[in-house]
Write a protein that holds these residues in place. Structure first.
Motif, PDB file in Angstrom:
ATOM      1  N   LYS A   1      -8.145  -0.065  15.099  1.00  0.00           N
ATOM      2  CA  LYS A   1      -6.676  -0.610  14.496  1.00  0.00           C
ATOM      3  C   LYS A   1      -6.052   0.542  14.097  1.00  0.00           C
ATOM      4  O   LYS A   1      -6.489   1.508  13.552  1.00  0.00           O
ATOM      5  CB  LYS A   1      -7.094  -1.301  13.235  1.00  0.00           C
ATOM      6  N   GLU A   2      -4.696   0.819  14.694  1.00  0.00           N
ATOM      7  CA  GLU A   2      -3.904   1.624  14.422  1.00  0.00           C
ATOM      8  C   GLU A   2      -3.300   1.243  12.974  1.00  0.00           C
ATOM      9  O   GLU A   2      -2.660   0.250  12.733  1.00  0.00           O
ATOM     10  CB  GLU A   2      -2.645   1.588  15.375  1.00  0.00           C
ATOM     11  N   VAL A   3      -3.251   2.373  12.250  1.00  0.00           N
ATOM     12  CA  VAL A   3      -2.933   2.295  10.725  1.00  0.00           C
ATOM     13  C   VAL A   3      -1.550   2.819  10.559  1.00  0.00           C
ATOM     14  O   VAL A   3      -0.862   2.543   9.442  1.00  0.00           O
ATOM     15  CB  VAL A   3      -3.854   2.520   9.673  1.00  0.00           C
ATOM     16  N   SER A   4      -1.125   3.633  11.293  1.00  0.00           N
ATOM     17  CA  SER A   4       0.201   4.627  10.990  1.00  0.00           C
ATOM     18  C   SER A   4       0.329   5.373  12.251  1.00  0.00           C
ATOM     19  O   SER A   4      -0.546   5.672  13.037  1.00  0.00           O
ATOM     20  CB  SER A   4       0.006   5.549   9.864  1.00  0.00           C
TER      21      SER A   4
ATOM     22  N   SER B   1      -7.285  10.641  14.205  1.00  0.00           N
ATOM     23  CA  SER B   1      -5.950  10.902  13.862  1.00  0.00           C
ATOM     24  C   SER B   1      -5.320  12.095  14.602  1.00  0.00           C
ATOM     25  O   SER B   1      -6.082  13.053  14.984  1.00  0.00           O
ATOM     26  CB  SER B   1      -5.718  11.247  12.349  1.00  0.00           C
TER      27      SER B   1
ATOM     28  N   THR C   1      -8.329   3.660  12.616  1.00  0.00           N
ATOM     29  CA  THR C   1      -9.761   3.299  11.945  1.00  0.00           C
ATOM     30  C   THR C   1     -10.394   2.599  12.816  1.00  0.00           C
ATOM     31  O   THR C   1     -10.115   1.883  13.654  1.00  0.00           O
ATOM     32  CB  THR C   1      -9.690   2.693  10.634  1.00  0.00           C
TER      33      THR C   1
ATOM     34  N   LEU D   1      -8.852   4.443   3.559  1.00  0.00           N
ATOM     35  CA  LEU D   1      -9.690   4.920   4.600  1.00  0.00           C
ATOM     36  C   LEU D   1     -10.979   5.359   4.624  1.00  0.00           C
ATOM     37  O   LEU D   1     -11.434   5.826   3.431  1.00  0.00           O
ATOM     38  CB  LEU D   1      -8.611   6.339   5.009  1.00  0.00           C
TER      39      LEU D   1
ATOM     40  N   VAL E   1     -12.263   7.642  10.585  1.00  0.00           N
ATOM     41  CA  VAL E   1     -10.761   7.740  10.980  1.00  0.00           C
ATOM     42  C   VAL E   1     -10.431   8.542  12.518  1.00  0.00           C
ATOM     43  O   VAL E   1     -11.381   9.629  12.630  1.00  0.00           O
ATOM     44  CB  VAL E   1      -9.954   8.450   9.932  1.00  0.00           C
TER      45      VAL E   1
ATOM     46  N   THR F   1       0.913  -1.071   0.004  1.00  0.00           N
ATOM     47  CA  THR F   1       0.040  -0.007   0.200  1.00  0.00           C
ATOM     48  C   THR F   1       0.943   1.355   0.047  1.00  0.00           C
ATOM     49  O   THR F   1       1.757   1.446   0.746  1.00  0.00           O
ATOM     50  CB  THR F   1      -0.852  -0.090   1.246  1.00  0.00           C
TER      51      THR F   1
ATOM     52  N   VAL G   1       0.048   7.808   6.385  1.00  0.00           N
ATOM     53  CA  VAL G   1      -1.231   7.220   6.434  1.00  0.00           C
ATOM     54  C   VAL G   1      -1.075   6.554   4.958  1.00  0.00           C
ATOM     55  O   VAL G   1      -0.685   7.196   3.906  1.00  0.00           O
ATOM     56  CB  VAL G   1      -2.304   8.172   6.283  1.00  0.00           C
ATOM     57  N   PRO G   2      -2.045   5.544   4.570  1.00  0.00           N
ATOM     58  CA  PRO G   2      -2.247   5.013   3.610  1.00  0.00           C
ATOM     59  C   PRO G   2      -3.201   5.716   2.502  1.00  0.00           C
ATOM     60  O   PRO G   2      -3.936   6.401   2.850  1.00  0.00           O
ATOM     61  CB  PRO G   2      -2.933   3.768   3.709  1.00  0.00           C
TER      62      PRO G   2
ATOM     63  N   THR H   1      -2.769   7.536  13.567  1.00  0.00           N
ATOM     64  CA  THR H   1      -3.935   7.334  12.880  1.00  0.00           C
ATOM     65  C   THR H   1      -4.586   5.886  13.302  1.00  0.00           C
ATOM     66  O   THR H   1      -3.872   5.066  13.104  1.00  0.00           O
ATOM     67  CB  THR H   1      -3.662   7.582  11.137  1.00  0.00           C
TER      68      THR H   1
END
Length: 258
Positions: A40-43, A63, A52, A16, A61, A3, A11-12, A50
């Motif tokens: 879930k932590e995504v970054s 953040s 979700t 999102l 989101v 990704t 962040v992706p 951040t």
């Protein structure tokens, strides 16, 4: 397939949810995310952390943007680049208007652009305004939560500590400015130029504005109090409920968000 991550916040770029709540403190982002289902932590890069998850079935989101407009606007830009279309800021602020107490919420209508960054993007006459639907969703959420709240214009100021320049605090007090904070106008200007829905709800962590903006008095400021923590907990739910309302308003009659 890997990704693609955006360069500043990591962040992706895709995947999102389209609605977000943003806060200053990375630890507060984790606390708000802890209220979500399937969080879930995504970054987590620099001050930008951040998550979700879902709130009442609405994907969103959460953040963090750190302190100050110049850094915060980088998060707002990259969230927009990643497809986020609604951003509500949950922050803290110092009260200016008489009658606004510690722990109360201030729902912003607009902001004074003293943020230290948007003046380099647009002429100073360009307004920083909240989306009306965001204001109304936050108001409805506050009413339904039984939260003490106020509405008004807030002053976004870049410098936290007083310096040697005389500030227009007296004029803003006479003008009825509700509170002072550090990032909201950057969000509002970015949002209006990118076609986003944006707003802000602020928890009062100092009810004596003279101490927050006076050149000789900052020693009495203490945001680490139970009344502020309680306000942040209530404000977190108000912000999440408002996002849920905004995400689902297309399925409701126009009278339901008022």
């Amino acid at each position: 397939m890997t990704t693609e991550l955006l360069p500043i916040t990591r962040v992706p770029r895709t995947g999102l949810p389209s609605h977000a709540v943003v806060v200053g403190d990375p630890a507060r982002a984790a606390e708000v995310a802890g209220l979500l289902d399937d969080a879930k932590e995504v970054s987590h890069h620099r001050e930008y952390r951040t998550f979700t998850g879902t709130w009442k079935g609405t994907p969103l989101v959460v953040s963090s943007h750190g302190v100050g407009g110049p850094g915060a606007i980088l998060l707002f830009q990259e969230l927009a680049d990643a497809g986020v279309r609604t951003i509500l800021r949950l922050g803290t602020a110092g009260a200016i208007r008489t009658g606004i107490l510690d722990g109360d919420l201030v729902i912003a209508d607009a902001a004074v652009r003293d943020d230290g960054v948007t003046q380099q993007l647009l002429p100073p006459e360009y307004p920083a305004f909240c989306a009306p639907e965001a204001v109304l969703a936050l108001r409805r959420a506050a009413v339904e939560a039984g939260a003490p709240y106020h509405r008004g214009v807030v002053w976004t100021r870049a410098a936290f500590q007083p310096g040697f320049v005389t500030l227009p605090a007296a004029a803003y007090t006479r003008a009825g400015i509700a509170a002072i904070e550090m990032e909201l106008s950057a969000l509002l200007v970015l949002a209006s130029t990118r076609g986003l829905v944006a707003g802000g709800v602020l928890v009062i962590d100092g009810a004596n504005a003279d101490e927050l903006v006076d050149e000789e008095a900052t020693g009495g400021y203490n945001p680490h109090r139970e009344v502020v923590a309680d306000g942040v907990a209530l404000g977190s739910r108000v912000a999440l409920d408002a996002v849920h309302l905004l995400a689902n308003e297309s399925t409701e009659s126009p009278e339901t968000i008022k």
